[in-house]
Design an enzyme around this catalytic site. Structure first.
Site, PDB file in Angstrom:
ATOM      1  N   CYS A 260       6.689   3.251   6.715  1.00  0.00           N
ATOM      2  CA  CYS A 260       7.744   2.627   7.520  1.00  0.00           C
ATOM      3  C   CYS A 260       7.342   2.571   8.989  1.00  0.00           C
ATOM      4  O   CYS A 260       6.678   3.473   9.497  1.00  0.00           O
ATOM      5  CB  CYS A 260       9.031   3.425   7.426  1.00  0.00           C
ATOM      6  SG  CYS A 260       9.630   3.599   5.752  1.00  0.00           S
TER       7      CYS A 260
ATOM      8  N   ARG B 199       0.818  -1.348   8.731  1.00  0.00           N
ATOM      9  CA  ARG B 199       1.088  -0.053   8.124  1.00  0.00           C
ATOM     10  C   ARG B 199       1.466  -0.185   6.655  1.00  0.00           C
ATOM     11  O   ARG B 199       1.445   0.803   5.928  1.00  0.00           O
ATOM     12  CB  ARG B 199       2.219   0.648   8.880  1.00  0.00           C
ATOM     13  CG  ARG B 199       1.870   0.948  10.326  1.00  0.00           C
ATOM     14  CD  ARG B 199       3.108   1.266  11.114  1.00  0.00           C
ATOM     15  NE  ARG B 199       3.679   2.549  10.769  1.00  0.00           N
ATOM     16  CZ  ARG B 199       3.427   3.693  11.382  1.00  0.00           C
ATOM     17  NH1 ARG B 199       2.591   3.711  12.388  1.00  0.00           N
ATOM     18  NH2 ARG B 199       3.996   4.813  11.021  1.00  0.00           N
TER      19      ARG B 199
ATOM     20  N   TRP C 259       8.782   0.923   3.810  1.00  0.00           N
ATOM     21  CA  TRP C 259       7.909   1.174   2.663  1.00  0.00           C
ATOM     22  C   TRP C 259       8.713   2.080   1.751  1.00  0.00           C
ATOM     23  O   TRP C 259       8.999   3.236   2.102  1.00  0.00           O
ATOM     24  CB  TRP C 259       6.619   1.845   3.138  1.00  0.00           C
ATOM     25  CG  TRP C 259       5.586   2.018   2.081  1.00  0.00           C
ATOM     26  CD1 TRP C 259       4.703   1.079   1.634  1.00  0.00           C
ATOM     27  CD2 TRP C 259       5.314   3.210   1.336  1.00  0.00           C
ATOM     28  NE1 TRP C 259       3.907   1.622   0.659  1.00  0.00           N
ATOM     29  CE2 TRP C 259       4.261   2.917   0.454  1.00  0.00           C
ATOM     30  CE3 TRP C 259       5.856   4.488   1.317  1.00  0.00           C
ATOM     31  CZ2 TRP C 259       3.734   3.850  -0.433  1.00  0.00           C
ATOM     32  CZ3 TRP C 259       5.345   5.427   0.442  1.00  0.00           C
ATOM     33  CH2 TRP C 259       4.288   5.097  -0.421  1.00  0.00           C
TER      34      TRP C 259
ATOM     35  N   ASN D 111      11.932   6.655   9.388  1.00  0.00           N
ATOM     36  CA  ASN D 111      10.637   6.784   8.713  1.00  0.00           C
ATOM     37  C   ASN D 111      10.566   8.218   8.222  1.00  0.00           C
ATOM     38  O   ASN D 111      10.810   9.140   8.980  1.00  0.00           O
ATOM     39  CB  ASN D 111       9.515   6.492   9.727  1.00  0.00           C
ATOM     40  CG  ASN D 111       8.135   6.803   9.164  1.00  0.00           C
ATOM     41  OD1 ASN D 111       7.966   6.976   7.969  1.00  0.00           O
ATOM     42  ND2 ASN D 111       7.153   6.863  10.048  1.00  0.00           N
ATOM     43  N   GLY D 112      10.231   8.412   6.936  1.00  0.00           N
ATOM     44  CA  GLY D 112      10.133   9.771   6.410  1.00  0.00           C
ATOM     45  C   GLY D 112      11.099   9.968   5.255  1.00  0.00           C
ATOM     46  O   GLY D 112      11.574   9.005   4.658  1.00  0.00           O
TER      47      GLY D 112
ATOM     48  N   GLU E 241     -15.755   6.286  -3.839  1.00  0.00           N
ATOM     49  CA  GLU E 241     -15.218   5.369  -2.832  1.00  0.00           C
ATOM     50  C   GLU E 241     -15.245   3.927  -3.341  1.00  0.00           C
ATOM     51  O   GLU E 241     -14.303   3.153  -3.126  1.00  0.00           O
ATOM     52  CB  GLU E 241     -16.018   5.521  -1.525  1.00  0.00           C
ATOM     53  CG  GLU E 241     -15.773   4.483  -0.454  1.00  0.00           C
ATOM     54  CD  GLU E 241     -14.340   4.435   0.081  1.00  0.00           C
ATOM     55  OE1 GLU E 241     -13.495   5.223  -0.357  1.00  0.00           O
ATOM     56  OE2 GLU E 241     -14.074   3.558   0.927  1.00  0.00           O
TER      57      GLU E 241
ATOM     58  N   LYS F 213     -11.905   1.711  -3.661  1.00  0.00           N
ATOM     59  CA  LYS F 213     -11.762   0.449  -2.937  1.00  0.00           C
ATOM     60  C   LYS F 213     -11.393  -0.676  -3.906  1.00  0.00           C
ATOM     61  O   LYS F 213     -10.528  -1.487  -3.633  1.00  0.00           O
ATOM     62  CB  LYS F 213     -13.108   0.149  -2.258  1.00  0.00           C
ATOM     63  CG  LYS F 213     -13.106  -0.464  -0.923  1.00  0.00           C
ATOM     64  CD  LYS F 213     -12.889   0.388   0.276  1.00  0.00           C
ATOM     65  CE  LYS F 213     -11.709   1.286   0.272  1.00  0.00           C
ATOM     66  NZ  LYS F 213     -11.692   2.232   1.363  1.00  0.00           N
TER      67      LYS F 213
ATOM     68  N   GLU G 112      -7.713  -0.305  -5.233  1.00  0.00           N
ATOM     69  CA  GLU G 112      -6.596  -0.491  -4.316  1.00  0.00           C
ATOM     70  C   GLU G 112      -6.401  -1.935  -3.877  1.00  0.00           C
ATOM     71  O   GLU G 112      -5.280  -2.336  -3.603  1.00  0.00           O
ATOM     72  CB  GLU G 112      -6.697   0.442  -3.104  1.00  0.00           C
ATOM     73  CG  GLU G 112      -7.823   0.141  -2.169  1.00  0.00           C
ATOM     74  CD  GLU G 112      -7.805   1.053  -0.947  1.00  0.00           C
ATOM     75  OE1 GLU G 112      -6.735   1.407  -0.474  1.00  0.00           O
ATOM     76  OE2 GLU G 112      -8.903   1.399  -0.468  1.00  0.00           O
TER      77      GLU G 112
ATOM     78  N   HIS H 117     -20.783  13.711 -20.592  1.00  0.00           N
ATOM     79  CA  HIS H 117     -19.702  14.661 -20.892  1.00  0.00           C
ATOM     80  C   HIS H 117     -18.385  13.957 -21.157  1.00  0.00           C
ATOM     81  O   HIS H 117     -17.326  14.560 -21.043  1.00  0.00           O
ATOM     82  CB  HIS H 117     -19.582  15.679 -19.755  1.00  0.00           C
ATOM     83  CG  HIS H 117     -20.849  16.426 -19.528  1.00  0.00           C
ATOM     84  ND1 HIS H 117     -21.269  17.439 -20.368  1.00  0.00           N
ATOM     85  CD2 HIS H 117     -21.827  16.275 -18.612  1.00  0.00           C
ATOM     86  CE1 HIS H 117     -22.446  17.890 -19.952  1.00  0.00           C
ATOM     87  NE2 HIS H 117     -22.807  17.188 -18.881  1.00  0.00           N
TER      88      HIS H 117
ATOM     89  N   LYS I 136      -0.668   1.927   5.356  1.00  0.00           N
ATOM     90  CA  LYS I 136      -1.860   2.265   6.146  1.00  0.00           C
ATOM     91  C   LYS I 136      -1.820   3.733   6.586  1.00  0.00           C
ATOM     92  O   LYS I 136      -2.807   4.434   6.481  1.00  0.00           O
ATOM     93  CB  LYS I 136      -1.944   1.338   7.365  1.00  0.00           C
ATOM     94  CG  LYS I 136      -3.190   1.548   8.218  1.00  0.00           C
ATOM     95  CD  LYS I 136      -4.439   1.123   7.488  1.00  0.00           C
ATOM     96  CE  LYS I 136      -5.707   1.398   8.270  1.00  0.00           C
ATOM     97  NZ  LYS I 136      -6.875   1.420   7.364  1.00  0.00           N
TER      98      LYS I 136
HETATM   99  C1  F6R Z   1      -8.264   3.855   1.196  1.00  0.00           C
HETATM  100  C2  F6R Z   1      -7.572   4.417   2.340  1.00  0.00           C
HETATM  101  C3  F6R Z   1      -6.837   5.684   2.146  1.00  0.00           C
HETATM  102  C4  F6R Z   1      -6.929   6.560   3.410  1.00  0.00           C
HETATM  103  C5  F6R Z   1      -6.018   7.786   3.256  1.00  0.00           C
HETATM  104  C6  F6R Z   1      -6.112   8.712   4.443  1.00  0.00           C
HETATM  105  O1  F6R Z   1      -8.954   2.702   1.557  1.00  0.00           O
HETATM  106  O2  F6R Z   1      -7.571   3.860   3.410  1.00  0.00           O
HETATM  107  O3  F6R Z   1      -7.261   6.378   1.018  1.00  0.00           O
HETATM  108  O4  F6R Z   1      -8.252   6.946   3.586  1.00  0.00           O
HETATM  109  O5  F6R Z   1      -4.688   7.360   3.106  1.00  0.00           O
HETATM  110  O6  F6R Z   1      -5.689   8.083   5.602  1.00  0.00           O
HETATM  111  P1  F6R Z   1      -6.099   8.624   7.024  1.00  0.00           P
HETATM  112  O7  F6R Z   1      -7.572   8.461   7.157  1.00  0.00           O
HETATM  113  O8  F6R Z   1      -5.327   7.784   7.990  1.00  0.00           O
HETATM  114  O9  F6R Z   1      -5.694  10.077   7.058  1.00  0.00           O
END
Ligand code: F6R
Length: 608
Positions: A2, A27, A74, A98-99, A480, A484, A487, A503, A603
């Site tokens: 949010c 965000r 959000w 927010n929260g 990773e 990626k 998501e 395994h 974000k």
């Molecule tokens: C994936 C991604 C998330 C962030 C995670 C931590 O592409 O961006 O997995 O890495 O939410 O966020 P930060 O780095 O802001 O603590």
């Protein structure tokens, strides 16, 4: 997550709130809304979906007023729809939040018993009714707000409009970030400085427990115990200009292509070219004396930390525990006295990482933050900060933040090795020299964009499941790559340590499952090559990222093998991050998903 924006000013507020909300779009959100004090009454417009829909709504039914609050939601409690969108309001009070208000159920029952009826499924709406109830009991509206705030449990940032006090805007922070902006004859409220950047660069961050009364002339801030407090004013470096895509179709593409530059910027802040050494900023503890290190983060940042663990254990000979913040904070982790805890975060606001930092402080750990947002909560609360100089990252998927985190961790590993006497001058000069080559090698990797795009469209888009394999520092890269792809393209993907295939996961292999193998020429290459054999023997389609020597070995086996520049294995994880980012990006574009704001994602994850 949010986003909140608020303005108490002298000009028409609705278009300015919408502009602020656009700057919070990155965000992640699923609905948006605003409320103003229009001719003495609370006026509200809300909409499900993008801010453009809200903008259209406001165009069709304009709202006046010079004081107002806006919100991007959000969803946590209640589905994303207009009724659950913020602001929540009645005739007396409008609230953006927010929260999560953890005791909302108990408060809701109490208020229902007092005759209040609720329009939404949200936790936030209790705040509206609680304040209104206390006002109705005859208490002054500002005091009523204070009393209501004292009853809330959980993590929240709030912006509150009071119909009976059009001369004030109230802000409160408990756990979720909130900034006050200072203007000329007006004041602002924002979840981050980016939202406020076109209006002001003068920012004050509220601390946990703070609540503030804003007027056009300034802000009065009080702490949890209701004592008047002064919080410092910062001059943010963020630019007021709306951040652009620089000719790219998506922020994510722009951010992937910025990597040669920002990797160089981040390294240059720590590399001494004359001496070929790494110089970290002064730290308030002795790196040579830490008995143990704990690396803590979430998501992609945690995977940077996992690479950091491999590097630090290898080059500095000190044990590194690696933890996901969301697990760490709810265990009872045993920590070595005088240990070093490293927190990695792009946003610097991730709720679990921040909570883990606070736990580590209580445990007497030295707390070091690797963050991209220099004014964030994690940066402010850590004992020391090693900044990533990635610049604002707007795409929800982390790309340039990840590779710059790796650069900082590589420098930390070298500095630790030197401080602990496990790395001689010559090795330091060699390793830091290889780091300086990364920006130009990264630019070469980007030249493979066209081929990776074709690979994405032909092989990855049609797949239902994709596996990623790697060993050593390529294992976190496999994780990773899978993260990626999941998501942003919504294709199911798993990352595995290549040695784990036998395994269990090998049972998944058939000709419909592409297997992306990250295999730089290093001391584990032969072992990874054997895993490729095993995949191919079972009909699997191997896609290999290696260098010319590795590709020569595997090209006859693999469906596709792409030769990246040959580099010292030390820096390979930084470079090999780029093709897995491009593969996910092009797959998502081909599938037509919302690349920069993928569904359900935010974000900055400021709730646990
Ligand atoms: C994936 C991604 C998330 C962030 C995670 C931590 O592409 O961006 O997995 O890495 O939410 O966020 P930060 O780095 O802001 O603590």
């Amino acid at each position: 997550m949010c986003g909140i924006v608020g303005i108490i000013g002298t000009q028409a507020v609705a278009p300015r709130l919408i502009d602020g909300l656009k700057r919070l779009e990155y965000r992640g959100y699923d609905s948006a809304g605003l409320a103003t004090l229009d001719g003495g009454a609370i006026a509200r417009r809300r909409a499900k979906g993008k801010i453009a829909v809200l903008e259209e709504r406001v165009r069709a039914e304009p709202v006046g007023g010079t004081t107002g609050i806006g919100h991007t939601r959000w969803a946590t409690h209640g589905v994303p729809n207009e009724i659950n969108a913020h602001p929540h309001a009645n005739a007396r009070v409008a609230v953006v939040h927010n929260g999560i208000i953890e005791n909302f159920q108990a408060l809701r029952e109490e208020l229902l018993a007092q005759g209040h009826s609720f329009a939404s499924d949200t936790d936030t709406e209790v705040v509206v009714h609680l304040i209104s109830q206390i006002i109705a009991d005859g208490v002054d509206p500002i005091e009523a707000t204070r009393r209501a705030l004292a009853r809330l449990e959980g993590a929240f940032a709030l912006g509150i409009l009071l119909q009976e006090r059009p001369d004030v805007l109230i802000a409160a922070r408990q756990g979720s970030p909130l900034a006050i902006g200072h203007g000329d004859g007006e004041m602002y409220l924002g979840s981050d400085a980016l939202a406020l950047a076109p209006m002001t660069r003068r920012i004050t961050y509220l601390e946990d427990g703070d609540w503030a009364v804003l007027t056009t002339g300034g802000a009065t801030i009080r702490d949890l115990d209701d004592r008047l407090v002064t919080r410092p004013e910062h001059l943010t470096s963020l630019s007021g200009a709306m951040i652009g895509k620089g000719g790219h179709r998506h922020f994510m593409a722009k951010e992937i292509f910025e990597q040669p530059q920002v990797i160089g910027d981040t390294l240059n802040a720590m590399f001494n070219p004359a001496e070929r050494t790494i110089t970290l900023p002064d730290l308030p503890f002795d790196l040579g004396a830490v008995p143990r290190i704990t690396m803590i983060a979430c998501g992609t940042a945690s995977l940077a930390g996992l690479v950091g663990k491999y590097w630090i254990e290898r080059f500095a000979g000190v044990a590194v525990d690696w933890d996901l913040a969301s697990e760490f904070r709810y265990r009872a982790p045993v920590m070595a006295e005088g240990g070093l805890a490293v927190f990695i975060s792009q946003s610097g606001e991730t709720a679990d990482t921040l909570a883990a930092l606070r736990y580590c402080k209580q445990q007497g750990q030295h707390c070091l933050a690797i963050v991209n947002a220099p004014e964030s909560s994690i940066a402010r609360e850590a004992d020391a900060v090693l900044p990533t100089l990635a610049g604002p990252e707007i795409g929800v998927a982390s790309t340039k933040a990840f590779t710059t985190q790796l650069v900082v961790l590589a420098c930390l590993a070298i500095a630790l090795g030197r401080a602990r006497g496990t790395m001689d001058r010559e090795t330091e000069a060699r390793l830091s020299g290889t780091l300086t080559e990364v920006p130009s090698r990264a630019a070469e990797v980007l030249n493979h964009d066209g081929r990776i795009k074709a690979l994405a469209e032909e092989t990855i888009t049609p797949a239902r499941d994709v596996l990623y394999l790697g060993r050593g520092t390529s294992y976190p890269l496999a994780l990773e790559g899978a993260l990626k792809l999941k998501e942003i393209s919504y294709i199911h993907a798993e990352g595995y340590a290549a040695g784990e295939m036998k395994h269990g996961p090998i049972a998944l292999i058939d000709d419909s499952v592409p297997v992306v193998v990250i295999a730089p020429s290093d001391d584990l290459f032969d072992k990874t090559a054997s895993n490729v054999q095993e995949v191919v023997a079972r009909g699997g389609k191997a896609v290999v990222f290696s260098d010319a020597a590795g590709v020569a070995r595997l090209k006859d086996l693999a469906l596709e093998a792409i030769a990246l520049p040959a580099v010292d294995p030390f820096v390979a994880p930084i470079l090999y991050a780029i093709p897995v980012q491009l593969l996910a990006y092009h797959t998502a574009v081909d599938k037509g998903t919302d690349v920069d704001q993928p569904r359900n994602l935010a974000k900055a994850v400021t709730v646990e």
